[in-house]
Design a protein around this motif. Structure first.
Motif, PDB file in Angstrom:
ATOM      1  N   THR A  72       0.830  -1.208   0.000  1.00 16.66           N
ATOM      2  CA  THR A  72       0.000   0.000   0.000  1.00 16.66           C
ATOM      3  C   THR A  72       0.863   1.257   0.000  1.00 16.66           C
ATOM      4  OG1 THR A  72      -1.772  -1.162   1.172  1.00 16.66           O
ATOM      5  CG2 THR A  72      -1.823   1.241   1.234  1.00 16.66           C
ATOM      6  N   VAL A  73       1.957   1.232   0.761  1.00 16.69           N
ATOM      7  CA  VAL A  73       2.867   2.377   0.775  1.00 16.69           C
ATOM      8  C   VAL A  73       3.369   2.674  -0.633  1.00 16.69           C
ATOM      9  CG1 VAL A  73       5.148   3.195   1.519  1.00 16.69           C
ATOM     10  CG2 VAL A  73       3.614   2.134   3.166  1.00 16.69           C
ATOM     11  N   LYS A  74       3.824   1.660  -1.345  1.00 17.42           N
ATOM     12  CA  LYS A  74       4.323   1.864  -2.708  1.00 17.42           C
ATOM     13  C   LYS A  74       3.236   2.410  -3.618  1.00 17.42           C
ATOM     14  CE  LYS A  74       8.277  -1.217  -2.943  1.00 17.42           C
ATOM     15  NZ  LYS A  74       8.984  -2.265  -3.724  1.00 17.42           N
ATOM     16  N   SER A  75       2.027   1.887  -3.454  1.00 13.68           N
ATOM     17  CA  SER A  75       0.909   2.345  -4.276  1.00 13.68           C
ATOM     18  C   SER A  75       0.588   3.810  -3.999  1.00 13.68           C
ATOM     19  CB  SER A  75      -0.322   1.474  -4.004  1.00 13.68           C
ATOM     20  OG  SER A  75      -1.459   1.961  -4.681  1.00 13.68           O
ATOM     21  N   TRP A  76       0.566   4.189  -2.735  1.00 15.88           N
ATOM     22  CA  TRP A  76       0.230   5.569  -2.364  1.00 15.88           C
ATOM     23  C   TRP A  76       1.352   6.538  -2.726  1.00 15.88           C
ATOM     24  CZ3 TRP A  76      -2.609   5.189   3.060  1.00 15.88           C
ATOM     25  CH2 TRP A  76      -3.839   4.527   2.862  1.00 15.88           C
ATOM     26  N   ILE A  77       2.591   6.094  -2.638  1.00 20.67           N
ATOM     27  CA  ILE A  77       3.708   6.944  -3.078  1.00 20.67           C
ATOM     28  C   ILE A  77       3.579   7.214  -4.581  1.00 20.67           C
ATOM     29  CG2 ILE A  77       6.192   6.936  -3.565  1.00 20.67           C
ATOM     30  CD1 ILE A  77       5.660   7.715  -0.726  1.00 20.67           C
ATOM     31  N   SER A  78       3.253   6.208  -5.352  1.00 15.70           N
ATOM     32  CA  SER A  78       3.049   6.390  -6.801  1.00 15.70           C
ATOM     33  C   SER A  78       1.910   7.360  -7.073  1.00 15.70           C
ATOM     34  CB  SER A  78       2.768   5.043  -7.476  1.00 15.70           C
ATOM     35  OG  SER A  78       3.879   4.189  -7.392  1.00 15.70           O
ATOM     36  N   LEU A  79       0.851   7.269  -6.262  1.00 16.65           N
ATOM     37  CA  LEU A  79      -0.286   8.179  -6.396  1.00 16.65           C
ATOM     38  C   LEU A  79       0.144   9.622  -6.133  1.00 16.65           C
ATOM     39  CD1 LEU A  79      -3.304   8.912  -6.555  1.00 16.65           C
ATOM     40  CD2 LEU A  79      -3.507   8.228  -4.164  1.00 16.65           C
ATOM     41  N   LEU A  80       0.921   9.838  -5.081  1.00 17.06           N
ATOM     42  CA  LEU A  80       1.378  11.185  -4.750  1.00 17.06           C
ATOM     43  C   LEU A  80       2.307  11.731  -5.835  1.00 17.06           C
ATOM     44  CD1 LEU A  80       2.102  10.874  -0.906  1.00 17.06           C
ATOM     45  CD2 LEU A  80       0.102  11.867  -2.016  1.00 17.06           C
ATOM     46  N   GLU A  81       3.098  10.859  -6.439  1.00 21.16           N
ATOM     47  CA  GLU A  81       3.965  11.287  -7.541  1.00 21.16           C
ATOM     48  C   GLU A  81       3.139  11.666  -8.768  1.00 21.16           C
ATOM     49  OE1 GLU A  81       8.130   9.396  -8.078  1.00 21.16           O
ATOM     50  OE2 GLU A  81       6.822   7.755  -7.436  1.00 21.16           O
ATOM     51  N   SER A  82       2.177  10.853  -9.107  1.00 21.48           N
ATOM     52  CA  SER A  82       1.407  11.072 -10.337  1.00 21.48           C
ATOM     53  C   SER A  82       0.504  12.288 -10.255  1.00 21.48           C
ATOM     54  CB  SER A  82       0.561   9.830 -10.667  1.00 21.48           C
ATOM     55  OG  SER A  82      -0.498   9.668  -9.739  1.00 21.48           O
ATOM     56  N   THR A  83       0.214  12.746  -9.036  1.00 20.80           N
ATOM     57  CA  THR A  83      -0.620  13.933  -8.858  1.00 20.80           C
ATOM     58  C   THR A  83       0.212  15.141  -8.419  1.00 20.80           C
ATOM     59  OG1 THR A  83      -1.198  13.082  -6.664  1.00 20.80           O
ATOM     60  CG2 THR A  83      -2.796  12.731  -8.427  1.00 20.80           C
ATOM     61  N   TYR A  84       1.520  15.044  -8.574  1.00 18.56           N
ATOM     62  CA  TYR A  84       2.442  16.175  -8.378  1.00 18.56           C
ATOM     63  C   TYR A  84       2.454  16.713  -6.952  1.00 18.56           C
ATOM     64  CZ  TYR A  84       2.170  16.129 -13.488  1.00 18.56           C
ATOM     65  OH  TYR A  84       2.190  15.750 -14.806  1.00 18.56           O
ATOM     66  N   VAL A  85       2.303  15.831  -5.986  1.00 15.93           N
ATOM     67  CA  VAL A  85       2.440  16.248  -4.593  1.00 15.93           C
ATOM     68  C   VAL A  85       3.884  16.048  -4.137  1.00 15.93           C
ATOM     69  CG1 VAL A  85       1.760  15.770  -2.203  1.00 15.93           C
ATOM     70  CG2 VAL A  85       0.037  15.835  -4.009  1.00 15.93           C
ATOM     71  N   ILE A  86       4.458  14.899  -4.466  1.00 11.92           N
ATOM     72  CA  ILE A  86       5.843  14.615  -4.102  1.00 11.92           C
ATOM     73  C   ILE A  86       6.640  14.244  -5.352  1.00 11.92           C
ATOM     74  CG2 ILE A  86       5.154  13.762  -1.820  1.00 11.92           C
ATOM     75  CD1 ILE A  86       5.843  10.907  -2.937  1.00 11.92           C
ATOM     76  N   PHE A  87       7.953  14.195  -5.182  1.00 11.18           N
ATOM     77  CA  PHE A  87       8.809  13.595  -6.206  1.00 11.18           C
ATOM     78  C   PHE A  87       9.956  12.899  -5.486  1.00 11.18           C
ATOM     79  CE2 PHE A  87      10.482  17.799  -5.474  1.00 11.18           C
ATOM     80  CZ  PHE A  87      11.864  17.692  -5.605  1.00 11.18           C
ATOM     81  N   LEU A  88      10.533  11.915  -6.140  1.00  8.65           N
ATOM     82  CA  LEU A  88      11.634  11.152  -5.575  1.00  8.65           C
ATOM     83  C   LEU A  88      12.916  11.432  -6.354  1.00  8.65           C
ATOM     84  CD1 LEU A  88       9.919   7.657  -5.032  1.00  8.65           C
ATOM     85  CD2 LEU A  88       9.999   9.606  -3.462  1.00  8.65           C
ATOM     86  N   ILE A  89      14.017  11.566  -5.623  1.00  9.69           N
ATOM     87  CA  ILE A  89      15.334  11.694  -6.236  1.00  9.69           C
ATOM     88  C   ILE A  89      16.078  10.383  -5.976  1.00  9.69           C
ATOM     89  CG2 ILE A  89      17.577  12.840  -6.085  1.00  9.69           C
ATOM     90  CD1 ILE A  89      15.727  14.626  -7.424  1.00  9.69           C
ATOM     91  N   TYR A  90      16.677   9.832  -7.025  1.00 11.24           N
ATOM     92  CA  TYR A  90      17.332   8.540  -6.888  1.00 11.24           C
ATOM     93  C   TYR A  90      18.843   8.689  -6.787  1.00 11.24           C
ATOM     94  CZ  TYR A  90      12.844   6.420  -7.722  1.00 11.24           C
ATOM     95  OH  TYR A  90      11.542   6.030  -7.578  1.00 11.24           O
ATOM     96  N   PRO A  91      19.500   7.746  -6.120  1.00 12.89           N
ATOM     97  CA  PRO A  91      20.949   7.860  -5.929  1.00 12.89           C
ATOM     98  C   PRO A  91      21.720   7.644  -7.227  1.00 12.89           C
ATOM     99  CG  PRO A  91      20.140   5.768  -5.061  1.00 12.89           C
ATOM    100  CD  PRO A  91      18.930   6.562  -5.441  1.00 12.89           C
ATOM    101  N   TYR A  92      22.810   8.353  -7.362  1.00 13.63           N
ATOM    102  CA  TYR A  92      23.712   8.196  -8.503  1.00 13.63           C
ATOM    103  C   TYR A  92      24.703   7.088  -8.149  1.00 13.63           C
ATOM    104  CZ  TYR A  92      26.595   9.532 -12.489  1.00 13.63           C
ATOM    105  OH  TYR A  92      27.281   9.526 -13.676  1.00 13.63           O
ATOM    106  N   TYR A  93      24.828   6.130  -9.031  1.00 14.20           N
ATOM    107  CA  TYR A  93      25.635   4.958  -8.696  1.00 14.20           C
ATOM    108  C   TYR A  93      26.683   4.618  -9.749  1.00 14.20           C
ATOM    109  CZ  TYR A  93      22.421   2.892 -12.053  1.00 14.20           C
ATOM    110  OH  TYR A  93      21.699   2.639 -13.183  1.00 14.20           O
ATOM    111  N   LYS A  94      26.711   5.335 -10.874  1.00 13.01           N
ATOM    112  CA  LYS A  94      27.621   4.984 -11.964  1.00 13.01           C
ATOM    113  C   LYS A  94      29.072   5.172 -11.557  1.00 13.01           C
ATOM    114  CE  LYS A  94      24.262   6.596 -15.390  1.00 13.01           C
ATOM    115  NZ  LYS A  94      23.993   7.599 -16.450  1.00 13.01           N
ATOM    116  N   ASN A  95      29.906   4.236 -11.965  1.00 13.63           N
ATOM    117  CA  ASN A  95      31.363   4.345 -11.855  1.00 13.63           C
ATOM    118  C   ASN A  95      31.887   4.428 -10.424  1.00 13.63           C
ATOM    119  OD1 ASN A  95      31.387   4.503 -14.687  1.00 13.63           O
ATOM    120  ND2 ASN A  95      31.149   6.734 -14.616  1.00 13.63           N
TER     121      ASN A  95
END
Length: 395
Positions: free
Chosen positions: A222-245
């Protein structure tokens, strides 16, 4: 009328595409922008239930009776996805660029409809709330970072002087009642509102799904589903870690931010800008405000955001990395008004770790003066609104 940075690009896109779709959160200024740029277009809003029923029951008739020689603006088009295939037929027959202007505040629903019917015929524009650059050019920028964090960046708070509490309380209630119920069948809205507040309490932090699930009393799925909902409705956004090299072990969890700091302040029950001083979330709010603004800078230049963060398992972290081809620009974001020696510690560790990268370090802080120390450029939050343009040489 607040001038938006994206206006020229929107006008230019209308020369080449028959359909323009403006996506963004509720009250970000989509309708105002569309009406301003396309003043001669016929306007219709699908927020009106009667009009929405007409569009869904007989899409062909709806488009025919509302036909205009200049074009149509259809507001909140996600309410009538059936329109898309009929719009496709019209644009293929008429071949008029800039004819249909669509707006939507639910990314998932709009993108699904567009992908199926309007691929190659449509320019997608993302309009987020006001950027630092827009606030500054319209003489609306608050004089302190704390005021900016508390007020947030929704146009209405600057165009009407509506109190932040009234604006954001209404926004949250409208959002939960309309968008949430339309996209997800959430029966326990009080639990969802608690989830929103818990997300605000984690602003600028690594997103631990299990911890959030435990604190809210819901399961991991449910957490994953609700996080996706908040992203798709422009309430939150996620920044992902940089891992190259990198040979060192790095975190794999994303960091959670809010599109608008004013909304986050409301969810945190912050009453005024004075409350922000000493608040546990002040640093996260400042990070969120600046990184959200970088997103706006990318979108306002019709560019795809390339923002990351870097953190190893010892907790050493760079708040934000801007990637430009083979280059990385490390940025630290500080809410303090005075530059301290501790601001530079992470850069020293970063340089030892990634020795081949030689880009200038950037610090964005809560003070008013720009300066440089060694290989680090220190920028006032007030002057950070053109960082992306400067790095990518955007006009």
């Amino acid at each position: 009328m607040i001038i938006r940075d994206i206006e020229k690009d929107l006008i230019n896109a209308a020369k080449y595409f028959p359909v323009l779709t403006i996506l963004g959160p509720r009250q970000s200024g989509k309708t105002t922008l569309a009406k301003k740029i396309f003043a001669n277009h016929f306007y219709v809003s699908l927020e009106d239930f009667d009009i929405r029923d007409q569009a869904n029951e007989d899409p062909r008739k709806f488009l025919t009776i509302n036909k205009n020689e200049f074009g149509m603006i259809i507001d909140e088009v996600q309410h009538a996805p059936k329109l898309m295939s009929y719009i496709q037929t019209i644009v293929d027959e008429e071949k008029k660029n800039g004819y249909f202007v669509l707006t939507g505040s639910q990314n998932i629903l709009v993108n699904q409809a567009i992908t199926q019917s309007l691929a190659g015929r449509n320019a997608i524009i993302t309009l987020l709330p006001l950027s630092i650059s827009e606030l500054k050019s319209n003489n609306l920028l608050p004089d302190t970072l704390e005021k900016a964090l508390f007020k947030g960046c929704y146009p209405k708070i600057y165009s009407t002087d509506i109190p932040a509490k009234i604006l954001y309380n209404n926004y949250i209630n409208s959002y939960v009642e309309r968008d949430v119920r339309q996209i997800k069948n959430i029966l326990d809205l009080s639990t969802f509102q608690k989830f929103l507040m818990l997300c605000a309490g984690r602003i600028g932090q690594l997103l631990n799904f299990s911890s959030l699930a435990n604190d809210c009393g819901i399961d991991h799925k449910t957490v994953k589903s609700w996080i996706s909902l908040l992203e798709s409705t422009y309430v939150i956004f996620l920044i992902y870690p940089y891992y190259k090299n990198f040979g060192k072990r790095l975190t794999s969890m994303p960091k959670l931010y809010f599109i608008d700091s004013g909304l986050a302040c409301n969810l945190l029950n912050i009453k005024n800008e004075i409350d922000i001083e000493g608040h546990f979330a002040k640093g996260g709010l400042a990070e969120s405000f600046i990184i959200s603004d970088m997103y706006k800078q990318f979108y306002n230049s019709l560019e795809k955001p390339s923002l990351y963060f870097w953190r190893d398992y010892q907790g050493n972290e760079i708040d934000c990395l801007i990637e430009k081809t083979t280059y990385l620009y490390p940025i630290e974001i500080k809410s303090g008004h005075t530059v301290g020696s501790d601001y530079f510690k992470t850069f020293n560790y970063w340089q030892k770790t990634v020795g081949e990268y030689k880009e200038q370090n950037l610090i964005i802080y809560g003070g008013d003066k720009d300066m440089s120390r060694g290989d680090t450029q220190i920028i006032s939050w007030k002057d950070s609104g053109n960082i992306i343009k400067n790095i990518f040489d955007l006009k």
